[in-house]
Enzyme design. Structure first.
Site, PDB file in Angstrom:
ATOM      1  CB  CYS A 116      -0.955  -0.012   1.186  1.00  0.00           C
ATOM      2  SG  CYS A 116      -2.152  -1.335   1.033  1.00  0.00           S
ATOM      3  CG  HIS A 257      -3.133   3.345   2.119  1.00  0.00           C
ATOM      4  ND1 HIS A 257      -3.579   3.012   0.865  1.00  0.00           N
ATOM      5  CD2 HIS A 257      -3.212   2.210   2.865  1.00  0.00           C
ATOM      6  CE1 HIS A 257      -3.911   1.729   0.855  1.00  0.00           C
ATOM      7  NE2 HIS A 257      -3.700   1.228   2.047  1.00  0.00           N
ATOM      8  CG  ASN A 287      -6.514  -0.942   0.954  1.00  0.00           C
ATOM      9  OD1 ASN A 287      -5.876  -0.442   0.016  1.00  0.00           O
ATOM     10  ND2 ASN A 287      -5.937  -1.477   2.002  1.00  0.00           N
TER      11      ASN A 287
END
Ligand code: ACO
Length: 330
Positions: A116, A257, A287
């Site tokens: 990520c 994020h 996500n």
């Protein structure tokens, strides 16, 4: 050291059309909308349904839009870096496939894997090619088809992830004062036991047994990742602010994020940011790993003003994490 600064001069992103809602997930696993929204903030995510399409195709959509809106011809691009944990194949690299499909014939390409945090690591890498004076047009792509590695019978992970891509163009800053100002990037292998895809690599090549055991899917131990994500991102955000003598008042936006709304809120509170300065679109996309930050910047592009201080921050598998300070260039 050269005094050339790298600046983001354009951004575009793409999310596939199909909306996988919490209501649809309720029919697939033992979960409910109330649990998902209260624990994660996610209401829906986008899924690339066509099995013939992959991460590179998501990237292609983002790149095509970016080239068009910045008036850049594909032949002008010199470097393409794609951050992804869901490459089309182990090799060739997904950046190469994106370049081929969009006619970026003069670019050299490579993928970068940092889960990520991949977009931030790629952005910082690309900035160095500009700052060194070697190249003038570098394209950074974050593209992930997370639905390819999610087990839709595992309620603890399948609710979290979505598919998407984003791309930015890096060029030398015109005024030398706006652009990528600073980066704090970190890695710690202590997190490998909490977030991984066990099979498919050289340690556990895919076999019938690994597939039967579902080892080609994401495994996550959510609680320790949650804790590490909060302290990790809050730490690097504060560090980058301290290094650049910035208070929360000096920062226009934080772009975190998008893994969990509760993580984002905790990081904002620990770094003293009101939530109205924090970009949040997790409710729509979930996500999307390497795509979350460009998806946010793209949605906020019209609100960003030249000279705005924007702090990008991410945390992901590895562990990997970081913060990048950008003075918005346009
Ligand atoms: N629906 C209903 N109940 C559920 C669900 C679900 N979808 N998922 C888990 N539960 C249950 C669990 O079974 C558990 O039940 P039990 O208490 O009876 O055992 C209970 O809910 C609590 O489970 P936890 O895992 O402790 O729940 P938590 O509040 O920690 O939320 C989550 C889980 C959302 C995964 C959270 O831990 C999280 O967001 N972690 C961090 C994720 C992250 O940041 N990842 C990094 C980026 S990803 C990357 O790099 C690829």
């Amino acid at each position: 050291m050269s005094n050339i600064r790298a600046a983001i001069t354009g951004i575009h992103a793409y999310a596939p059309e199909y909306v996988l809602s919490n209501a649809e997930l309720e029919k697939m696993v033992d979960t409910n909308d109330e649990w998902i929204v209260s624990r994660t903030g996610i209401k829906e995510r986008r899924i690339l349904k066509d099995p013939a399409l992959a991460a590179s195709d998501l990237g292609v959509e983002a790149v095509k839009g970016l080239l068009e809106k910045t008036g850049t011809s594909p032949e002008e691009i010199e470097v393409v870096i794609c951050a992804t944990v869901t490459p089309d194949m182990m090799f060739p690299d997904t950046a190469n496939l994106i370049a081929f499909k969009t006619g970026m014939k003069n670019a050299f390409t490579f993928d970068l894997s940092a889960a990520c945090s991949g977009f931030l690591f790629a952005l910082n890498t690309g900035a160095k090619y500009i700052e060194s004076g070697t190249y003038k047009k570098v394209l950074i792509v974050g593209a992930d088809k997370m639905s390819a590695i999610v087990d839709y019978t595992d309620r603890s992970t399948c609710i979290l992830f979505g598919d998407g891509a984003g791309a930015v163009l890096l060029e030398p800053s015109k005024d030398g004062e706006t652009g990528i100002m600073d980066a704090v990037l970190k890695s710690d292998g202590v997190g490998a036991v909490n977030l991984y895809q066990r099979a498919g690599g050289s340690l556990n090549p895919a076999t019938h047994a690994t597939v039967d055991a579902k080892e080609h899917y994401i495994t996550q131990n959510g609680r320790p990742v949650f804790k590490a994500a909060v302290s990790g991102m809050a730490g690097v955000v504060k560090e980058v602010m301290k290094r650049n003598n910035l208070s929360a008042d000096d920062v226009a936006w934080v772009t975190p994020h998008q893994a969990n709304l509760r993580i984002i809120e905790s990081v904002a509170s620990m770094a003293d940011f009101p939530m109205d300065k924090v970009m949040v679109n997790i409710h729509k996309y979930g996500n999307t790993t390497a795509a979350t930050i460009p998806l946010c910047l793209w949605e906020w592009e019209n609100q960003l003003k030249k000279g705005d201080n924007v702090i990008l921050t991410a945390f992901g598998g590895g562990y990997t994490w970081g913060a990048i300070l950008v003075k918005w260039a346009y």
